[in-house]
Design a protein around this motif. Structure first.
Motif, mmCIF file in Angstrom:
data_model
loop_
_atom_site.group_PDB
_atom_site.id
_atom_site.type_symbol
_atom_site.label_atom_id
_atom_site.label_comp_id
_atom_site.label_asym_id
_atom_site.label_seq_id
_atom_site.Cartn_x
_atom_site.Cartn_y
_atom_site.Cartn_z
ATOM 1 N N ASP A 203 5.825 -3.636 -10.581
ATOM 2 C CA ASP A 203 5.788 -4.874 -9.883
ATOM 3 C C ASP A 203 4.231 -4.880 -8.981
ATOM 4 O O ASP A 203 3.674 -6.111 -9.018
ATOM 5 C CB ASP A 203 6.756 -5.314 -8.997
ATOM 6 N N ALA A 204 3.950 -3.610 -8.507
ATOM 7 C CA ALA A 204 2.634 -3.739 -7.836
ATOM 8 C C ALA A 204 2.322 -2.226 -7.304
ATOM 9 O O ALA A 204 3.189 -1.341 -7.513
ATOM 10 C CB ALA A 204 2.803 -4.345 -6.452
ATOM 11 N N VAL B 108 7.681 -0.549 -7.335
ATOM 12 C CA VAL B 108 6.366 -0.287 -6.890
ATOM 13 C C VAL B 108 5.818 1.152 -6.759
ATOM 14 O O VAL B 108 6.532 2.043 -6.333
ATOM 15 C CB VAL B 108 6.320 -1.015 -5.484
ATOM 16 N N ARG C 191 5.721 -6.852 2.507
ATOM 17 C CA ARG C 191 5.592 -7.796 1.244
ATOM 18 C C ARG C 191 6.785 -8.192 0.554
ATOM 19 O O ARG C 191 6.961 -9.281 0.129
ATOM 20 C CB ARG C 191 4.867 -7.120 0.178
ATOM 21 N N TYR C 192 7.929 -7.170 0.508
ATOM 22 C CA TYR C 192 9.123 -7.361 -0.209
ATOM 23 C C TYR C 192 10.411 -8.016 0.561
ATOM 24 O O TYR C 192 11.081 -8.308 0.205
ATOM 25 C CB TYR C 192 9.328 -6.414 -1.083
#
Length: 186
Positions: free
Chosen positions: A84-85, A47, A113-114
């Protein structure tokens, strides 16, 4: 979960003249995208956490930022890698937000988030602000001698301002090499 949070400018790409204001300005550092692909192949979610004050100052718009990141994603995909983001702070330096690094807001958003624990998080950057933002997470802190830290020697002690426990590496590729040689946890 293995989660790597990278800074963008100076870690993945060359700094450019002041800031990256267009997709044409975005140039990956040698070996950086390959290193991300190797992290992915090793089971890491990758990320980005990046300050983008040019948005807040009106120097470029969100569509331009999307174009920059689309170029990055295409180049990574061509190498078998992915981000991923992308989490970013759009605020100017004077706005006093909690998401502009060295404040911890972006890092906390990513962790939430993860659902990752601090010891599962690898944080990598070339400037103290990125690692200072992550220092409260209990994450593994890694500095790469690229970008703003290109003048540093990874074999020498870090200057003041870096969080305690920060480990230095010549590049993102060298960091990934060191991870690959560590024994797997039991």
């Amino acid at each position: 979960m293995k989660l790597a949070i990278l800074d963008r400018d100076g870690t993945l790409n060359a700094l450019g003249d002041g800031f990256i204001a267009s997709a044409a300005d975005w140039t990956p550092l040698p070996g950086a995208l390959e290193a991300v692909a190797r992290l992915n192949h090793g089971g890491w979610h990758v990320v980005l956490a990046t300050n983008q004050p040019g948005l807040g100052r009106g120097l470029f718009d969100a569509q331009t930022l999307v174009a920059i990141h689309a170029k990055m994603h295409r180049q990574l995909a061509a190498l078998g890698g992915r981000i991923d983001a992308v989490f970013y702070c759009p605020h100017a330096e004077t706005e006093g937000c909690n998401c502009r690094k060295p404040a911890p807001g972006l890092m906390e958003q990513i962790r939430e988030r993860y659902g990752a624990d601090g010891d599962e998080i690898l944080v990598v950057g070339s400037c103290p602000a990125h690692l200072q933002a992550a220092s409260e997470l209990g994450a593994q802190l890694h500095m790469v001698c690229t970008g703003r830290s290109a003048h540093l020697d990874p074999l020498q002690p870090l200057p003041p301002g870096w969080p305690p426990g920060t480990r230095a590496h010549a590049s993102l590729g060298d960091l990934v090499d060191s991870i690959a040689t560590q024994p797997a946890p039991p």
